[in-house]
Design an enzyme around this catalytic site. Structure first.
Site, PDB file in Angstrom:
ATOM      1  N   ASN A 111       0.803  -1.240   0.000  1.00 16.95           N
ATOM      2  CA  ASN A 111       0.000   0.000   0.000  1.00 16.95           C
ATOM      3  C   ASN A 111       0.831   1.282   0.000  1.00 16.95           C
ATOM      4  OD1 ASN A 111       0.653  -0.641   2.693  1.00 16.95           O
ATOM      5  ND2 ASN A 111      -1.082   0.510   3.468  1.00 16.95           N
ATOM      6  N   GLY A 184       2.387  -5.817   7.261  1.00 13.94           N
ATOM      7  CA  GLY A 184       1.342  -6.461   6.460  1.00 13.94           C
ATOM      8  C   GLY A 184       0.139  -6.797   7.322  1.00 13.94           C
ATOM      9  N   SER A 185      -0.599  -7.791   6.882  1.00 13.12           N
ATOM     10  CA  SER A 185      -1.858  -8.106   7.567  1.00 13.12           C
ATOM     11  C   SER A 185      -1.605  -8.884   8.865  1.00 13.12           C
ATOM     12  CB  SER A 185      -2.726  -8.946   6.636  1.00 13.12           C
ATOM     13  OG  SER A 185      -2.034 -10.136   6.307  1.00 13.12           O
ATOM     14  N   GLU A 206       4.363  -4.938  12.096  1.00 12.78           N
ATOM     15  CA  GLU A 206       3.548  -3.737  11.863  1.00 12.78           C
ATOM     16  C   GLU A 206       2.297  -4.197  11.121  1.00 12.78           C
ATOM     17  OE1 GLU A 206       4.096  -0.413  12.575  1.00 12.78           O
ATOM     18  OE2 GLU A 206       5.978  -0.758  13.627  1.00 12.78           O
ATOM     19  N   CYS A 240      -3.001   1.871   6.390  1.00 11.49           N
ATOM     20  CA  CYS A 240      -3.210   1.063   7.605  1.00 11.49           C
ATOM     21  C   CYS A 240      -3.787   1.871   8.760  1.00 11.49           C
ATOM     22  CB  CYS A 240      -1.901   0.410   8.009  1.00 11.49           C
ATOM     23  SG  CYS A 240      -0.577   1.605   8.236  1.00 11.49           S
ATOM     24  N   GLU A 330     -10.954  -5.744   8.661  1.00  8.49           N
ATOM     25  CA  GLU A 330     -10.438  -4.466   8.156  1.00  8.49           C
ATOM     26  C   GLU A 330     -10.940  -4.256   6.719  1.00  8.49           C
ATOM     27  OE1 GLU A 330      -6.219  -4.726   7.617  1.00  8.49           O
ATOM     28  OE2 GLU A 330      -5.920  -2.574   7.802  1.00  8.49           O
TER      29      GLU A 330
HETATM   30  P1  NAD Z   1      -0.080  -9.124   3.357  1.00  9.37           P
HETATM   31  O1  NAD Z   1       0.041  -9.579   4.765  1.00  9.37           O
HETATM   32  O2  NAD Z   1      -0.977  -9.852   2.456  1.00  9.37           O
HETATM   33  O3  NAD Z   1       1.367  -9.149   2.649  1.00  9.37           O
HETATM   34  C1  NAD Z   1       2.503  -8.540   3.201  1.00  9.37           C
HETATM   35  C2  NAD Z   1       3.748  -9.270   2.716  1.00  9.37           C
HETATM   36  O4  NAD Z   1       3.698 -10.612   3.174  1.00  9.37           O
HETATM   37  C3  NAD Z   1       3.913  -9.314   1.208  1.00  9.37           C
HETATM   38  O5  NAD Z   1       5.264  -9.046   0.889  1.00  9.37           O
HETATM   39  C4  NAD Z   1       3.524 -10.732   0.844  1.00  9.37           C
HETATM   40  O6  NAD Z   1       4.248 -11.241  -0.264  1.00  9.37           O
HETATM   41  C5  NAD Z   1       3.865 -11.516   2.090  1.00  9.37           C
HETATM   42  N1  NAD Z   1       2.952 -12.656   2.303  1.00  9.37           N
HETATM   43  C6  NAD Z   1       1.638 -12.735   1.967  1.00  9.37           C
HETATM   44  N2  NAD Z   1       1.132 -13.925   2.341  1.00  9.37           N
HETATM   45  C7  NAD Z   1       2.134 -14.607   2.929  1.00  9.37           C
HETATM   46  C8  NAD Z   1       2.232 -15.899   3.519  1.00  9.37           C
HETATM   47  N3  NAD Z   1       1.182 -16.724   3.572  1.00  9.37           N
HETATM   48  N4  NAD Z   1       3.425 -16.285   4.033  1.00  9.37           N
HETATM   49  C9  NAD Z   1       4.493 -15.460   3.988  1.00  9.37           C
HETATM   50  N5  NAD Z   1       4.463 -14.238   3.426  1.00  9.37           N
HETATM   51  C10 NAD Z   1       3.312 -13.808   2.907  1.00  9.37           C
HETATM   52  O7  NAD Z   1      -0.444  -7.582   3.440  1.00  9.37           O
HETATM   53  P2  NAD Z   1      -0.743  -6.572   2.246  1.00  9.37           P
HETATM   54  O8  NAD Z   1      -2.031  -6.961   1.617  1.00  9.37           O
HETATM   55  O9  NAD Z   1       0.463  -6.406   1.386  1.00  9.37           O
HETATM   56  O10 NAD Z   1      -0.919  -5.195   3.050  1.00  9.37           O
HETATM   57  C11 NAD Z   1      -2.116  -4.819   3.646  1.00  9.37           C
HETATM   58  C12 NAD Z   1      -2.104  -5.081   5.137  1.00  9.37           C
HETATM   59  O11 NAD Z   1      -0.954  -4.506   5.726  1.00  9.37           O
HETATM   60  C13 NAD Z   1      -3.279  -4.417   5.830  1.00  9.37           C
HETATM   61  O12 NAD Z   1      -3.768  -5.293   6.826  1.00  9.37           O
HETATM   62  C14 NAD Z   1      -2.675  -3.180   6.478  1.00  9.37           C
HETATM   63  O13 NAD Z   1      -3.352  -2.707   7.598  1.00  9.37           O
HETATM   64  C15 NAD Z   1      -1.303  -3.672   6.831  1.00  9.37           C
HETATM   65  N6  NAD Z   1      -0.357  -2.579   6.911  1.00  9.37           N
HETATM   66  C16 NAD Z   1       0.163  -2.250   8.127  1.00  9.37           C
HETATM   67  C17 NAD Z   1       1.037  -1.174   8.216  1.00  9.37           C
HETATM   68  C18 NAD Z   1       1.647  -0.764   9.517  1.00  9.37           C
HETATM   69  O14 NAD Z   1       2.551   0.051   9.478  1.00  9.37           O
HETATM   70  N7  NAD Z   1       1.193  -1.259  10.643  1.00  9.37           N
HETATM   71  C19 NAD Z   1       1.392  -0.473   7.067  1.00  9.37           C
HETATM   72  C20 NAD Z   1       0.855  -0.862   5.865  1.00  9.37           C
HETATM   73  C21 NAD Z   1      -0.018  -1.916   5.778  1.00  9.37           C
END
Ligand code: NAD
Length: 454
Positions: A111, A184-185, A206, A240, A330
């Site tokens: 994002n 990430g999530s 995060e 996020c 979310e």
């Molecule tokens: P995501 O968790 O799907 O992916 C994040 C990363 O993890 C990517 O690089 C992806 O390739 C990897 N990944 C995905 N599935 C995986 C798995 N099963 N095993 C290992 N690695 C895996 O998140 P997203 O869709 O890229 O981002 C959105 C989420 O991130 C939202 O929930 C948002 O709130 C959160 N976010 C948090 C912050 C923060 O600073 N706290 C900032 C930005 C986004």
């Protein structure tokens, strides 16, 4: 894994322990980002039509500011920190040494694909670590420019990029790292935590959450609407710390809805699809998921979409049910549910439905109410009478709590995060207090009498 072995070998040569080596690398990175600013904006635009201004403010300038701050302070941050000594150890001088962990893995989301890869990476390098960055596969143009920039500045055994999706991420996570920084999530955060636990690797997570924005009957409604609209529809709601849903006092609900509609049109015009200032949702899957959330809901504004480029209009939804798709998890898109409350028990009922969110916002002119919400509810961070801005002060820790994450960073905290804090007491030899040595019977009474022994 070959790249990890090479990085371990490089780290063992002690080159990254030299602060001037780190500074040279970070200065080169600064120049490279400035030189490629246009290409970075273009890449992110190709990924999901993020407006150039938003890229400038929240991606490149954000990262350059982190770099500037780091370069300005790195000598001081990296120096051993003197602490006052204790009576029991007198005479001594007491210190905290900043030691790099070693091999760091950074996994980034899509994002804010540039910021969230580079901000932790800069700190990890500044603290003397080697780094592997795994950008998100969902924003491939940005991933490839991140890779180009890093390979132009660093040798791979110092910092490198590994591109790929879930499988690549899982291969990386199967290795033994000295630190893992994941953004990430919450769902994937749990997978990362589990993988890290196998090797007792420290982590920063995060994560996301369902961020409430509470608007009470004393709030300055027009200003509140303006600030909520900005924070929510920035990056098309894919932030996020954006508002996930609004809880508004029933007396001011109609006024707020009218002000929200007015401000959406003021920001993005009558034909939002043509606005150069509004992003697209990032992928077909994400887009379909958002449209699915709208099924059966009462739409007060927006709701139009275009499958061709995953365009979903800023959309306000009236009073969704708590067990609806919209209110289960979310949202992470340009959908804004609005729910009326009557009293503080209603607020409690809604907030207690979810894990601790990454952010909470309160619009109110009552100090006592603001204080009550801050004290009563646990959340990562937030703002009073605004949204999202807490991320812009590098002196404030940025991170979640509970389901929204573990650890916090930005500014000096990022440097400390990637440094093991090694405590060292340097003892003088000219005096050796007899107090601690057996036979203890001589010291017993004395130890009880001294108030500040430690
Ligand atoms: P995501 O968790 O799907 O992916 C994040 C990363 O993890 C990517 O690089 C992806 O390739 C990897 N990944 C995905 N599935 C995986 C798995 N099963 N095993 C290992 N690695 C895996 O998140 P997203 O869709 O890229 O981002 C959105 C989420 O991130 C939202 O929930 C948002 O709130 C959160 N976010 C948090 C912050 C923060 O600073 N706290 C900032 C930005 C986004």
């Amino acid at each position: 894994m070959r790249i990890l072995e090479e990085q371990r070998d490089f780290f063992s040569k002690q080159k990254t322990k030299d602060v001037s080596f780190r500074k040279v690398a970070l200065k080169r990175l600064y120049k490279e980002i400035v030189a490629r600013e246009g290409d970075i904006a273009e890449a992110i635009y190709r990924d999901f039509k993020k407006p150039k201004f938003e890229t400038l403010a929240a991606e490149t300038q954000f990262v350059l500011a982190e770099l500037k701050l780091t370069l300005h302070n790195i000598d001081q941050w990296a120096s051993p920190e003197r602490k006052s000594g204790t009576f029991i150890n007198w005479p001594s001088s007491d210190w905290i040494y900043k030691e790099p962990y070693g091999a760091v893995l950074i996994i980034a989301p899509w994002n804010y694909p540039f910021q969230l890869a580079f901000a932790p990476m800069i700190a990890a390098v500044a603290a003397g670590n080697t780094v592997v960055v795994k950008p998100s596969e969902v924003t491939p143009h940005t991933a490839s420019i991140i890779s180009e920039i890093i390979s132009a500045v660093f040798v791979p055994e110092h910092v490198t990029v590994v591109e790929g999706g879930v499988e690549v991420s899982q291969d990386l996570l199967a290795q033994k790292w000295d630190y893992i920084f994941f953004t990430g999530s919450t769902r994937v955060g749990q997978i990362v935590y589990e993988a890290a636990a196998k090797h007792l690797t420290p982590v920063t997570l995060e994560l996301g959450g369902k961020n409430p924005t509470i608007v009470d009957e004393t709030a300055s409604i027009n200003l509140a609407a303006k600030r909520i609209v900005w924070g929510k529809f920035l990056n098309a709601g894919q932030t996020c710390i954006a508002t996930d849903y609004i809880l508004v006092h029933k007396e001011v609900k109609n006024k707020l809805v009218a002000a929200l509609k007015h401000n959406i049109t003021k920001c993005y015009g009558e034909n939002i699809e043509q606005s150069p200032d509004f992003s697209r949702t990032v992928s077909k899957a994400h887009f379909e998921g958002l449209k699915d959330m709208l099924k059966g809901e009462e739409i007060l504004f927006g709701g139009n979409s275009n499958n061709e480029d995953n365009y979903l209009e800023p959309t306000i939804v009236n009073e969704p049910k708590l067990d609806s798709k919209l209110m289960k998890g979310e949202i992470f898109g340009p959908i804004l549910p609005i729910i009326a409350y009557t009293n503080e028990d209603d607020i409690e009922r809604h907030l207690s439905n979810y894990g601790k969110p990454l952010a909470t916002y309160i619009f109110s002119n009552r100090k006592a109410f603001q204080k009550k919400i801050i004290n009563r509810y646990s959340f990562g961070g937030g703002a009073i009478n605004d949204t999202v801005i807490q991320i812009t002060n590098k002196k404030l820790p940025f991170g979640g709590v509970g389901t929204s994450g573990i650890g916090a960073y930005h500014g000096k905290r990022s440097f400390d995060l990637f440094s093991h804090q090694k405590s060292i007491i340097k003892k003088a030899n000219w005096f050796d207090a007899p107090l601690r040595y057996p036979p203890y019977n001589l010291s017993m009474n004395l130890v009880k009498k001294i108030k500040y022994l430690f």
